[in-house]
Design a protein around this motif. Structure first.
Motif: not given
Length: 339
Positions: A121-127, A137-139, A163-165
């Motif tokens: 989605d270009g809004k966040g990362v995961r590991q 995510s920034a939010a 639900f989102g992040y």
């Protein structure tokens, strides 16, 4: 399922391993900025473009982890951790800070088993770690997701779901409910996690839980309408059934059949459809159960409602006729709980 997106369903694995003297080396040890980087950690550091990477200069030599399973080096911009089971992976930024706050490799997350990955989605990362996955995510900031809550979130589409992040870590607490017939108060273990949409996903290991006779996952959303205050979806882990719990406002309890259609719309205004709601008959049965409760909710002399504080709509109830569902003669018999 994409293998990289799978959340471990249990805590971090405690893999028995002998103490390791150093990470296996495919290249000779090298000095950077006055510190020595070695073995597989060096290979990963070079792959990332060493001092030109986000890690920048090392600030320690390679060291053994306290649990004896692996090795690590700290850098100005993060760390690289290695274990025989996971290989060498950098951890940096907000994910690094969250992992550090949780206790590094001795936390429930264990060792990193992937580099940081950008989300589609270009809004966040995961590991990904041995015991779960940290999403950022920034939010919402960085939060780990794992276990039953992580599995349920994944079923609905991860960060691309309604639900989102994740917006919080998991909270392990208790819930309670009152039996409408006996007045007995039941308590149970309740693990919850908030998400960006405002919904809360939960896991109950079992026992006397509200709307679920055993282990359940599910979600709860606030429905700030005039007739419905919140909605809870219980998803038993041992069946394909579910229970839709409606918590009416005082106006909802008093609204009667005339307000049933408007209340039903409020139920779904913010509630993601349960994936198990897979037939029109199920949907119609739930709607008729709601209408039945709305039509015949009565306040008792002690101020409580004859339906309890929620209307529990069960997916396995058949789709009966409207007459059977709402006519007073039939309702006196089935009390909105027909089989």
């Amino acid at each position: 399922m994409n293998k990289l997106r799978k959340v471990t369903l249990l805590g971090a694995a405690c893999l028995a391993a002998p103490l390791v003297a150093s990470s296996p080396a495919a290249a000779a040890d090298r000095d950077f900025c006055g510190k020595t980087v070695s073995g597989a950690i060096l290979d990963k550091y070079i792959e990332l473009k060493d001092v030109s990477s986000p890690l920048k200069c090392p600030v320690t030599n390679e060291m053994s982890t306290p649990d004896g399973r692996g090795r690590y080096s700290h850098f100005e911009g993060g760390s690289i951790y290695w274990s025989p089971a996971t290989g060498a992976h950098p951890v940096w930024g907000a994910v690094h800070d969250k992992w550090e706050a949780m206790g590094w490799e001795r936390s429930s997350l264990g060792y990193p088993k992937s580099d940081e990955l950008k989300n589609a989605d270009g809004k966040g990362v995961r590991q990904e770690f041995e015991g779960g996955t940290v999403y950022w995510s920034a939010a919402t900031g960085a939060h780990p997701v794992w276990g039953r809550i992580g599995a349920t979130w994944g079923e609905y589409g991860w960060e691309n779901s309604a639900f989102g992040y994740p917006a919080s870590d998991e909270t392990d607490g208790t819930g309670s409910w009152t039996d409408a017939d006996t007045g007995q108060v039941h308590t149970y273990r309740l693990v919850t996690q908030r998400f960006a949409s405002g919904a809360t996903l939960f896991w109950t290991p079992g026992g006397a839980t509200e709307g679920c006779g055993g282990e359940c996952t599910g979600y709860e959303v606030q429905a700030p309408g005039s007739l419905v205050s919140r909605v809870r979806v219980n998803l038993p882990t041992d069946s394909d059934k579910f229970v839709l719990m409606i918590f009416p406002t005082d106006a909802g309890f008093r609204g009667g059949i005339d307000k049933a259609a408007a209340g039903w719309q409020e139920v779904w205004a913010n509630t993601p459809n349960p994936l198990r709601l897979d037939t029109t008959d199920k949907a119609e049965s739930l709607r008729k159960q709601y209408a039945c409760h709305a039509a015949y909710a009565l306040k008792k002399p002690d101020g409580s409602w004859n339906t309890g504080n929620s209307w529990d709509l069960e997916s396995e109830r058949p789709n009966v006729s409207w007459t059977y569902a709402t006519d007073v003669l039939f309702v006196a018999f089935h009390k909105c709980n027909w089989t």
